[in-house]
Design an enzyme around this catalytic site. Structure first.
Site, PDB file in Angstrom:
ATOM      1  N   GLU A 108       0.824  -1.222   0.000  1.00  0.00           N
ATOM      2  CA  GLU A 108       0.000   0.000   0.000  1.00  0.00           C
ATOM      3  C   GLU A 108       0.854   1.266   0.000  1.00  0.00           C
ATOM      4  O   GLU A 108       2.068   1.216   0.203  1.00  0.00           O
ATOM      5  CB  GLU A 108      -0.947   0.012   1.207  1.00  0.00           C
ATOM      6  CG  GLU A 108      -0.225   0.119   2.528  1.00  0.00           C
ATOM      7  CD  GLU A 108      -1.055   0.806   3.609  1.00  0.00           C
ATOM      8  OE1 GLU A 108      -1.549   1.922   3.372  1.00  0.00           O
ATOM      9  OE2 GLU A 108      -1.171   0.224   4.699  1.00  0.00           O
ATOM     10  N   LYS A 158      -3.031  -1.878  15.590  1.00  0.00           N
ATOM     11  CA  LYS A 158      -2.417  -0.871  16.461  1.00  0.00           C
ATOM     12  C   LYS A 158      -3.411  -0.492  17.552  1.00  0.00           C
ATOM     13  O   LYS A 158      -4.599  -0.321  17.277  1.00  0.00           O
ATOM     14  CB  LYS A 158      -2.056   0.346  15.617  1.00  0.00           C
ATOM     15  CG  LYS A 158      -1.050   1.252  16.267  1.00  0.00           C
ATOM     16  CD  LYS A 158      -0.598   2.336  15.312  1.00  0.00           C
ATOM     17  CE  LYS A 158       0.494   1.823  14.374  1.00  0.00           C
ATOM     18  NZ  LYS A 158       0.868   2.836  13.375  1.00  0.00           N
TER      19      LYS A 158
HETATM   20  N1  PSU Z   1      -2.918   1.620  10.854  1.00  0.00           N
HETATM   21  C1  PSU Z   1      -1.584   1.581  11.017  1.00  0.00           C
HETATM   22  N2  PSU Z   1      -0.788   2.117  10.052  1.00  0.00           N
HETATM   23  C2  PSU Z   1      -1.316   2.712   8.917  1.00  0.00           C
HETATM   24  C3  PSU Z   1      -2.724   2.752   8.757  1.00  0.00           C
HETATM   25  C4  PSU Z   1      -3.486   2.186   9.748  1.00  0.00           C
HETATM   26  O1  PSU Z   1      -1.111   1.042  12.011  1.00  0.00           O
HETATM   27  O2  PSU Z   1      -0.556   3.209   8.069  1.00  0.00           O
HETATM   28  C5  PSU Z   1      -3.317   3.363   7.517  1.00  0.00           C
HETATM   29  C6  PSU Z   1      -3.586   2.268   6.462  1.00  0.00           C
HETATM   30  O3  PSU Z   1      -3.434   2.816   5.163  1.00  0.00           O
HETATM   31  C7  PSU Z   1      -5.050   1.958   6.714  1.00  0.00           C
HETATM   32  C8  PSU Z   1      -5.596   3.328   7.031  1.00  0.00           C
HETATM   33  O4  PSU Z   1      -5.710   1.372   5.630  1.00  0.00           O
HETATM   34  O5  PSU Z   1      -4.587   3.938   7.824  1.00  0.00           O
HETATM   35  C9  PSU Z   1      -6.915   3.267   7.749  1.00  0.00           C
HETATM   36  O6  PSU Z   1      -7.492   4.538   7.828  1.00  0.00           O
HETATM   37  P1  PSU Z   1      -8.997   4.691   8.369  1.00  0.00           P
HETATM   38  O7  PSU Z   1      -8.936   4.321   9.819  1.00  0.00           O
HETATM   39  O8  PSU Z   1      -9.335   6.146   8.164  1.00  0.00           O
HETATM   40  O9  PSU Z   1      -9.855   3.783   7.565  1.00  0.00           O
END
Ligand code: PSU
Ligand code: MN
Length: 304
Positions: free
Chosen positions: A26, A161
């Protein structure tokens, strides 16, 4: 390729045509997950880790409105330099980034979508989005989870996380029929730490067996992906005490500032990185490399 919006890198296209293993990667992790220049260095090292383990890497992003599956070194560097000013692109955003001929960094959800368009089944990242703490009032649940329910791509990550509510995230995944596999572990890793109080659905210790389960799932036309949780390497794991208070403070600051929606996760990621300085970045880099290597092994087994 019939999809007129999609550009597949020639190396990736060749591997796919020959039935060789490919691993999707990604790009929000590059733009929003780590600071420059470590983000670019890491993205390139991650690609190398995929190659060293027998697969072809395909870093995914949207550049000038084109859906890119496989980026050149120049394109990765460009995205890394943009950092937080690149547009974080999840499922809902894709058509607008395309129509505006803009640059978009893809999240887990949108990377899965583009990987699936190209026919890539295995994807490596750091951490996935999930159910946020307090989601019972904010309704903040990442589109990543819905994508895992729908789209045929397996996501190798270092667990979830603890900016998120791990228990609620597991409940949501269970409801949606998304299996959570612990690679060599019974408990769900929490990104910076190898363990949490939560169990995984299946502990599997071999990439071959993971590949066999994925094949069985998809050959019987069960929709959706899988989460493969791979603990951060021991020597780079952080201590709970090191990380818990930082995350609590980051969430309090986010709430005080009224930050919500798509800005929540990038805000929390940046705060945690800032407050823990060197160690969390080292852990982050180590776990992504470790996930890329495992994803490549699974992709190789899947193609055998
Ligand atoms: N969690 C992490 N590292 C990240 C992300 C999430 O520990 O880099 C990033 C990823 O790209 C994930 C996105 O798909 O954040 C999720 O964002 P949201 O919670 O807005 O869907
Ligand atoms: Mn959200």
């Amino acid at each position: 390729m019939l999809n007129p919006y999609l550009d597949i890198h020639p190396d990736v296209q060749q591997a796919l045509s020959e039935g060789k293993p490919v691993v999707a990667l990604e790009s929000t992790i590059i733009s929003h997950g780590m600071p420059y220049p470590e983000n670019v260095e890491t993205a390139l090292r991650v690609e190398k880790a995929v190659r060293d383990n027998g697969a072809i890497p395909a870093t995914i992003a949207i550049l000038k409105g084109r859906l890119k599956v496989g980026l050149s070194e120049e394109e990765i560097t460009y995205l890394g330099q943009q950092g937080q000013s690149a547009i974080k692109t999840s499922r809902r955003d894709i058509p607008f980034i395309v129509a505006n001929k803009a640059d978009g960094a893809t999240t887990v959800a949108s990377t899965m979508i583009l990987a699936n368009m190209a026919g890539i089944r295995v994807f490596a990242t750091g951490g996935i989005g999930g159910v946020h703490r307090g989601a019972e009032t904010s309704f903040d649940i990442s589109a990543d989870l819905e994508e895992l329910a729908e789209t045929k791509v397996a996501v190798v990550c270092a667990g979830i996380k603890s900016i998120l509510d791990l228990g609620l995230t597991l409940e949501y995944l269970e409801t949606k029929g998304v299996p959570v596999i612990g690679y060599g572990t019974e408990t769900l890793p929490a990104f910076y730490t190898r363990e949490s109080q939560f169990g995984v659905d299946y502990r599997i210790d071999s990439p071959e067996l993971i590949a066999a389960a994925l094949k069985a799932k998809w050959e019987m036309q069960l929709k959706g992906g899988a989460v493969i949780a791979n603990p951060v390497p021991e020597e780079h794991a952080l201590k709970n005490e090191e990380i818990d208070s930082v995350i609590d403070a980051a969430i309090a600051e986010m709430d005080a500032k009224g930050i919500k929606g798509k800005d929540s996760t990038p805000f929390l990621l940046a705060k945690v990185a800032e407050k823990t300085a060197g160690n969390s970045l080292k852990a982050n880099i180590a776990l992504v490399l470790n996930n890329a290597a495992l994803a490549a092994k699974i992709a190789v087994a899947y193609c055998d």
